[in-house]
Scaffold this active site. Structure first.
Site, PDB file in Angstrom:
ATOM      1  N   LYS A   1       0.819  -1.272  -0.154  1.00 58.99           N
ATOM      2  CA  LYS A   1       0.148  -0.038   0.132  1.00 58.99           C
ATOM      3  C   LYS A   1       0.748   1.288   0.065  1.00 58.99           C
ATOM      4  CE  LYS A   1      -4.009  -1.742   2.902  1.00 58.99           C
ATOM      5  NZ  LYS A   1      -5.057  -1.608   1.661  1.00 58.99           N
TER       6      LYS A   1
ATOM      7  N   ARG B   1     -10.463 -11.179   2.451  1.00 62.82           N
ATOM      8  CA  ARG B   1     -11.316 -12.391   1.967  1.00 62.82           C
ATOM      9  C   ARG B   1     -10.796 -13.846   1.977  1.00 62.82           C
ATOM     10  NH1 ARG B   1     -12.067  -9.084  -3.673  1.00 62.82           N
ATOM     11  NH2 ARG B   1     -11.647  -7.611  -2.129  1.00 62.82           N
TER      12      ARG B   1
END
Ligand code: BES
Ligand code: MN
Ligand code: ZN
Length: 465
Positions: free
Chosen positions: A248, A322
């Protein structure tokens, strides 16, 4: 903080009395009527306050008048927000004993207590100079039982907020496991890395492998005799989300210690169940780990096999939540529970769509989704339904595996939800995306910056109904 019900504020000698003023109405307290209403110095617009020194002419040295707006538009949410504001305002003035004599026109003991706790909250563990806090809060015209209910919820929120405000150096997977093991009234089992491998949780393990802090799979269970139903709650427990090799940018990484806010919510709920004793069996599940770009990190293009045998091509290592939730959902699908609710800081897309105002929710059962949404709303959390049209799964198709872990940027909250659905079997399921609401960059309503304890009120209320 002490919160108590009183008949009359004069008995408690408060440092400040808090009263309500609705637009176009007067006050039942003569001093306020004369010095505020009749002078028109303050007319009661919603979310404004007026501080009135009483100079020895009234039983309290200060009166704080709360602007409540139009009575027809008033509700429990506004009551909670205003009480939080009053506590915060008076704490800053170093006033520590506060009495509320407000005319809200309904039972506000529960929302008032929750509001008082929220207003009094600050995360100052690491500061030498602590924030000012209120010590005693008194409410007239409320039932002690409402205060008790509010206190349990508020204390659970404080617990969750503290944990998700903690730096990642503190709130490690091991720490979450230790907390789970120390909870009263729940049985806890923690699986270590080797046991997670035995359970064939290949998606979760892949995320964990880039960090030197090993994963901990946490299963807490609250049991009762002849439960009315069995519920599992799963909290996303990424103790730090660097993005992994798809790292990120700095601004996005800055608050990624909060990526275990779902886990903090689940831990806090499990921590109070034995004090509330609802007649439901509750399983609390956390697949805790860090998403780091260490030398053993999983890589774009890797193909993982989840617990249910489905294969996943890694398109982006930053879509890690997820993957951990996929294996947790497989695990829960084998528990024989009636319902499963997962709560996760899952997608930036949900945050972009809804901001910090509301969380996203979807699922495979309309009634469950509606009931969770209603339970949330009743205690002041806002949830909005995400669409689940099958086209949102188009981007998840893979040439080399059963699916990919991302479906492109657009519609990202829905495609993440549809990804999770692939790992749910034979159980009613709801998924809550709290990416936008779990951690605030700037104050909103009753909350200051930082963690909000998202999901605690909603899920506790849902479980206890
Ligand atoms: N933890 C983030 C989601 C998030 C974003 C939470 C902002 C709180 C605030 C999640 O793991 C993530 O990185 N999601 C990616 C998915 C993308 C790569 C498909 C995202 O939303 O950008
Ligand atoms: Mn991520
Ligand atoms: Zn994440």
């Amino acid at each position: 903080m002490l919160v108590q019900s009183i008949d009359n504020f004069t008995g408690v000698n408060p440092d400040a009395l808090v009263v309500s003023l609705f637009e176009g109405e007067s006050s039942h307290i003569d001093f306020v009527k004369i010095h505020v209403v009749e002078t028109k110095d303050f007319e009661g617009q919603y979310n404004t306050t007026y501080l009135l020194p009483t100079l020895g002419q009234f039983p309290a040295p200060k009166i704080l008048v709360l602007g409540c707006g139009k009575r027809a538009e008033f509700n429990q949410n506004k009551a909670r927000i205003l009480i939080a504001k009053a506590v915060k305002t008076l704490a800053a003035l170093k006033l520590r004993r506060i009495a509320f004599d407000v005319d809200f026109g309904f039972d506000y003991g529960k929302s008032g207590t929750i509001g008082a706790y929220i207003g009094n909250y600050s995360f100052d563990k690491y500061k030498n100079k602590k924030s000012e806090r209120v010590d005693e809060v008194y409410f007239t015209k409320v039932r002690p039982s409402e205060i008790e209910e509010g206190e349990l919820i508020a204390q659970a929120m404080d617990f969750a907020r503290d944990l998700s405000n903690e730096p990642a150096a503190y709130a490690t997977p091991q720490k979450l496991a230790d907390i789970a093991q120390g909870l009263e009234g729940v049985e806890t089992r923690v699986y270590d890395e080797a046991q997670i491998r035995e359970m064939k949780m290949g998606a979760y393990l892949a995320v964990a492998q880039g960090s030197i802090n090993p994963p901990k799979f946490i299963h807490m269970k609250y049991s009762v005799e002849n439960p009315k139903k069995r519920i599992a709650i799963i909290g996303k427990g990424i103790c730090f989300d660097s993005g992994g090799l798809d790292i990120k940018p700095p601004a996005s990484m800055l608050t990624m210690k909060d990526d275990m806010s779902g886990a903090a919510c689940v831990l806090s709920i499990m921590s109070v169940l034995s004090r509330i004793h609802p007649q439901v069996e509750v399983h609390g599940i956390i697949a805790a780990c860090e998403n780091m770009p260490g030398g053993k990190a999983y890589k774009p293009g890797d193909i993982l096999t989840a617990k249910n045998g489905k294969t996943i091509e890694v398109d982006n290592t930053d879509a890690e939540g997820r993957l951990t939730l996929a294996d947790a959902l497989c695990y829960v699908s084998e528990l024989g529970v009636d319902e499963v609710i997962d709560i996760a800081t899952l997608t930036g897309a949900c945050s972009v769509a809804f901001g910090a105002v509301c969380a996203g929710i979807l699922g495979n059962n309309d009634e469950l989704v509606k009931n969770v949404k209603d339970a949330a709303f009743e205690l002041g959390e806002k949830y909005w339904e995400l669409p689940t049209y099958e086209e949102y799964a188009n981007g998840l198709k893979s040439e080399v595996a059963d699916m990919r872990n991302t479906g492109g940027r657009s519609g990202g909250a829905s495609s993440a939800g549809l990804f999770l659905k692939e790992f749910v079997s034979n159980v009613k399921w709801a998924h809550i995306d709290i990416a936008g609401v779990a951690f605030l960059d700037s104050p909103l309503n009753e909350f200051g910056k930082g963690s909000t304890g998202a999901g605690v009120r909603a899920l506790l209320n849902y479980i206890c109904k």
